[in-house]
Design an enzyme around this catalytic site. Structure first.
Site, PDB file in Angstrom:
ATOM      1  N   PHE A 141      53.918 -52.448  70.074  1.00 43.54           N
ATOM      2  CA  PHE A 141      54.351 -52.966  68.772  1.00 43.54           C
ATOM      3  C   PHE A 141      53.135 -53.063  67.873  1.00 43.54           C
ATOM      4  CE2 PHE A 141      55.108 -56.004  65.451  1.00 43.54           C
ATOM      5  CZ  PHE A 141      56.306 -55.560  64.937  1.00 43.54           C
ATOM      6  N   ASP A 226      44.315 -53.371  68.989  1.00 42.74           N
ATOM      7  CA  ASP A 226      45.175 -54.152  68.102  1.00 42.74           C
ATOM      8  C   ASP A 226      45.174 -55.586  68.630  1.00 42.74           C
ATOM      9  OD1 ASP A 226      47.140 -55.491  66.761  1.00 42.74           O
ATOM     10  OD2 ASP A 226      48.669 -53.933  66.936  1.00 42.74           O
ATOM     11  N   LYS A 255      47.512 -61.874  61.483  1.00 40.62           N
ATOM     12  CA  LYS A 255      48.143 -63.130  61.891  1.00 40.62           C
ATOM     13  C   LYS A 255      47.224 -64.359  61.725  1.00 40.62           C
ATOM     14  CE  LYS A 255      52.146 -61.423  64.156  1.00 40.62           C
ATOM     15  NZ  LYS A 255      52.228 -60.130  64.858  1.00 40.62           N
TER      16      LYS A 255
END
Ligand SMILES: *Cc1c(COP(=O)(O)O)cnc(C)c1O
Length: 401
Positions: A141, A226, A255
């Protein structure tokens, strides 16, 4: 109809149904706790998928944002601003890297990483024009843009959004033999999550990241981590890559970098890699804006102390010890994760992940299910041990009741 039901009905009538939220309408929050519009309190054991590592309305972060709000909020990159140099310098330093390219959302930062790797491939590695290949993992993802979903293996994320961007090769996560075979002269990068969060908090086999690091170095391929969800304290280290003693060529962050206040993302890498850019070749109106930089600078300062990483490590050990006790009791089939981050597989006989999440909500605990049978636990790193235990008690009650 209750006020909650009215609010949800209105949201469903006037917003696209691209999410299926739990039926709670949050009005305010502080630390690890949220309060809904009817005054009920909930322990947040999701923390905005790690965007809220420092808790809701963290005083330091809110103060930094407020101070910046009164000075200057946006300049665009047409001009320099007071916070920009410090942000880039300090973020690069935190990462042990040289340069930063700021964006806003995680997906934009991944897009930036993809563009950067391709350009590096053509200009530095000497890959023939249009031939650059990026290797990714199954069940990844990395975000929701057209290019990113082009290399997703999740049918829901992909279906009916084609035509897809070419140039990606998908390998099983953790399969080193497949990786060795896949890297060619035209491979510019390997893009991996150190832990696959969305896939169910999947931790790769020990040694995998270290081996990929060695292999990519040998083959002159960029290793892109990531760390949008795994980074900035969540796993008990600043970066999840550290658990394997690995330093990638590029970190992708997002985030928690925005402290749960504003969206802030970045690609952080070496001068050789990010030095390929010239004016006009890439950008973002909001990327690296003064408000984003002010909040992120406070986040970086908080991470520099190591205090949050240590909390995540200690409380994480406790969390995993407690969750481990649930295995074998019938309701829990497996627990995975690292630090204050866990994926708990629920036995089908005890309900779906969604049903367990709803029952937990009724008990005052908010979590999120993924892939049908897994629930994800990732409370703010600021949660107290007492609150964590309280949440675990509720989980135990729901699973054994
Ligand atoms: C959330 C996430 C993204 C995408 O970030 P957005 O800000 O939602 O675009 C990318 N990669 C990982 C690992 C993520 O967890």
């Amino acid at each position: 109809m209750t006020t909650t039901e009215r609010s949800i009905a209105a949201a469903e009538a006037h917003s696209a149904h691209n999410y299926h939220p739990l039926p709670v309408v949050v009005a305010s929050a502080e630390g690890a706790w949220m309060t809904d519009i009817e005054g009920r309190r909930y322990l947040d054991m999701l923390a905005g998928y790690s965007a809220l590592n420092f808790g809701h309305c963290n005083r330091r972060l809110i103060d930094a944002a407020k101070a910046q709000l009164e000075r200057v909020t946006l300049t665009s990159r047409a001009f320099h601003h007071e916070r920009f140099a410090d942000f880039c310098t300090q973020l690069a330093e935190l990462c042990g890297m040289e340069m930063v390219l700021p964006m806003n959302t995680g997906a934009e930062a991944i897009e930036t990483a993809v563009k950067t790797a391709r350009k590096w491939g053509y200009q530095v590695k000497g890959v023939p024009d249009g031939q650059a290949k990026i290797v990714v993992a199954r069940n990844n993802f990395h975000g929701r843009t057209t290019t990113i979903i082009s290399f997703s293996t999740d049918p829901e994320a992909r279906a009916d959004f084609g035509p897809y961007t070419p140039g990606f090769e998908i390998l099983p996560y953790g399969d080193l033999t497949a990786m060795e075979a896949a890297l060619t002269d035209n491979t510019v990068a390997v893009l991996l999550e150190p832990i696959q969060g969305e896939a169910g908090v999947l931790v790769p086999p020990p040694g995998y990241f270290r081996a990929v690091r060695e292999l990519t170095r040998e083959r002159n391929v960029l290793f892109i981590a990531d760390e949008i969800q795994s980074g900035l304290g969540r796993t008990g280290r600043t970066f999840a890559c550290e658990h394997e003693g690995v330093v990638p060529d590029m970190y992708v962050l997002g985030k928690a970098l925005g402290g749960g206040v504003v969206p802030v993302s970045a690609v952080v890498s070496s001068r050789e890699v990010l030095g390929i850019y010239h004016p006009g070749e890439h950008g973002s109106t909001f990327g690296g804006n003064p408000l984003a930089c002010a909040v992120a600078l406070e986040v970086i300062a908080m991470l520099r102390t190591g205090e949050y990483q240590q909390r995540a490590a200690e409380l994480g050990e406790h969390l995993h010890a407690e969750l481990g006790l649930l295995i074998g009791g019938g309701a829990v089939e497996a627990v995975r994760g690292r630090g204050l981050w866990a994926g708990v597989d629920i036995a089908p006989t005890h309900g779906t992940g969604r049903q367990i999440s709803e029952k937990l909500m009724d008990q005052g605990v908010l979590v999120k299910d993924t892939h049908g049978s897994t629930i994800r636990i990732a409370p703010p790193l600021t949660i107290s041990k007492e609150d964590l235990d309280w949440g675990l008690d509720r989980l135990r009650a729901v699973l054994t009741g």
